[in-house]
Design an enzyme around this catalytic site. Structure first.
Site, PDB file in Angstrom:
ATOM      1  CB  THR A 209      16.074 -11.585  -5.379  1.00 35.00           C
ATOM      2  OG1 THR A 209      17.261 -10.853  -5.108  1.00 35.00           O
ATOM      3  CG2 THR A 209      16.062 -12.851  -4.540  1.00 35.00           C
ATOM      4  N   GLY A 239      23.541 -10.932   1.579  1.00 34.44           N
ATOM      5  CA  GLY A 239      22.195 -10.629   2.090  1.00 34.44           C
ATOM      6  C   GLY A 239      21.516 -11.852   2.670  1.00 34.44           C
ATOM      7  CB  THR A 259      12.549 -10.860  -2.921  1.00 36.98           C
ATOM      8  OG1 THR A 259      13.110  -9.712  -3.580  1.00 36.98           O
ATOM      9  CG2 THR A 259      11.038 -10.780  -3.007  1.00 36.98           C
ATOM     10  N   GLY A 260      13.938  -8.725  -0.834  1.00 35.17           N
ATOM     11  CA  GLY A 260      13.818  -7.404  -0.223  1.00 35.17           C
ATOM     12  C   GLY A 260      15.150  -6.970   0.363  1.00 35.17           C
ATOM     13  N   GLY A 262      17.866  -7.230   2.372  1.00 33.20           N
ATOM     14  CA  GLY A 262      18.334  -8.435   3.034  1.00 33.20           C
ATOM     15  C   GLY A 262      18.741  -8.283   4.485  1.00 33.20           C
TER      16      GLY A 262
END
Ligand code: ASP
Length: 342
Positions: A209, A239, A259-260, A262
């Site tokens: 992302t 997300g 980012t991660g 979501g």
């Protein structure tokens, strides 16, 4: 100093000295005015990965793409362009690179289709635009920007978003096969095998992302995020990336792109929470970002990272995963490109 006044000062200075400005030189610096800081920070996703897994060839390509994205945003800021223009320019470079899970090289959903989400926010007036679940938009961030600037809405999804793209014009549409890369297809096959074997439907290998946050010469902050979401996602899953306040936020004093995993970033309103801690609690950017990313997100069971900056050009890039592709241009002109905790 206001830009038009700075330009007038520059003109007088140049007339007096008979000088000619070199192309690309910083206007405020030439005028002898105290230049206001510019800053830019970008990410290409966080996740679980070891140095051993990252092949030397890929690492060189990823670092080069991050440099190129930083260059694109920096060029905008140096010539006095807006933070919105800068984050869009950086994110377009990352969307066009096959290394990242955004635009070309996005992950596949369970139907074997690339389904893209993006959002952008201008802290100057808190305007925002977002799109989710599109399949044909070459640069989703540009459509998110069009939603912000050329519609009365904040978020458009699916076919409607693509109809808006056609109507508004100037947004490149491509055949869905454009987004495909072999590496992402193999990731989908691996995720399907894992699921059939009773493993988790989606792993925490988010890498890819992309996002950018910028501070321009006028002191304006903007943030942008673009993603293909999570491999093997289904049921139109969306997300945090296109959700304003979760994956993206910008206001007068702070901007964040996340980012991660979501779902956790939405539930904790991560991007807004960080900036709210500056506004309500008077916390520094670093303390606020660390509190949310290193404590709140893991305590809830999630993982990931953010890039953030404030109105002074301070930058924070915390992540609670093994690594996060990231790069920054600081107000003093220093640059850094990093992947792991080095
Ligand atoms: N946050 C994104 C999502 O959940 C994934 C990522 O950051 O890689 O869709």
């Amino acid at each position: 100093m206001h830009r038009s006044i700075r330009l007038a000062v520059l003109a007088i200075t140049m007339l007096a000295s008979g000088g000619v400005a070199a192309a690309g030189e910083d206007v405020a610096v030439q005028a002898g005015a105290e230049p206001r800081p510019i800053a830019l920070v970008i990410h290409g996703g966080a996740g679980t990965m070891s140095r051993a897994q990252l092949r030397a060839k890929d690492e060189a390509g990823i670092r080069a793409a991050l440099e190129q994205a930083l260059d694109a945003g920096e060029a905008v800021l140096r010539r006095g362009g807006s933070a919105v223009d800068a984050v869009a320019a950086s994110v377009v470079v990352l969307e066009d690179s096959p290394y990242f899970n955004a635009g070309k090289g996005a992950v596949f959903n369970a139907e074997g289709i690339n389904e893209l989400d993006a959002s952008i926010m201008d802290g100057d007036g808190q305007r925002a635009g977002a799109i989710a679940g599109v399949h044909r938009v070459k640069n989703p961030i540009l459509l998110a920007r069009a939603v912000m600037e050329r519609s009365r809405h904040v978020m458009l999804v699916g076919d409607g978003a693509e109809a808006f793209a056609r109507e508004v014009g100037g947004i490149a549409l491509v055949d869905p096969s454009y987004f495909r890369t072999e590496q992402r297809w193999k990731q989908l096959e691996a995720a399907r095998r894992l699921e059939q074997a009773g493993g988790p439907a989606a792993g925490n290998a988010y890498f890819g992302t992309v996002g950018a946050v910028a501070l321009d010469r006028q002191g304006r902050i903007a943030a942008a995020t673009s993603t293909g979401g999570m491999t093997n996602k289904r049921w139109g899953r969306v997300g945090d990336s296109p959700v304003i306040g979760a994956g993206t936020w910008a206001d007068a004093r702070c901007g964040v792109s996340a980012t991660g995993w979501g779902e956790f970033f939405i539930r904790l309103a991560v991007a807004h929470d960080i900036c709210a801690r500056l506004a309500y609690g008077g916390l520094s950017l670093k303390v606020a970002a660390d509190e949310v990313v290193m404590r709140r997100v893991p305590a809830a069971g999630g993982d990931g990272g953010v890039i953030a900056l404030d109105a002074e050009g301070n930058i924070a890039m915390p992540f609670n995963t093994d690594g996060m592709y990231r790069a920054a241009l600081h107000p003093d002109g220093t640059r850094q490109v990093s992947i792991f905790r080095d």
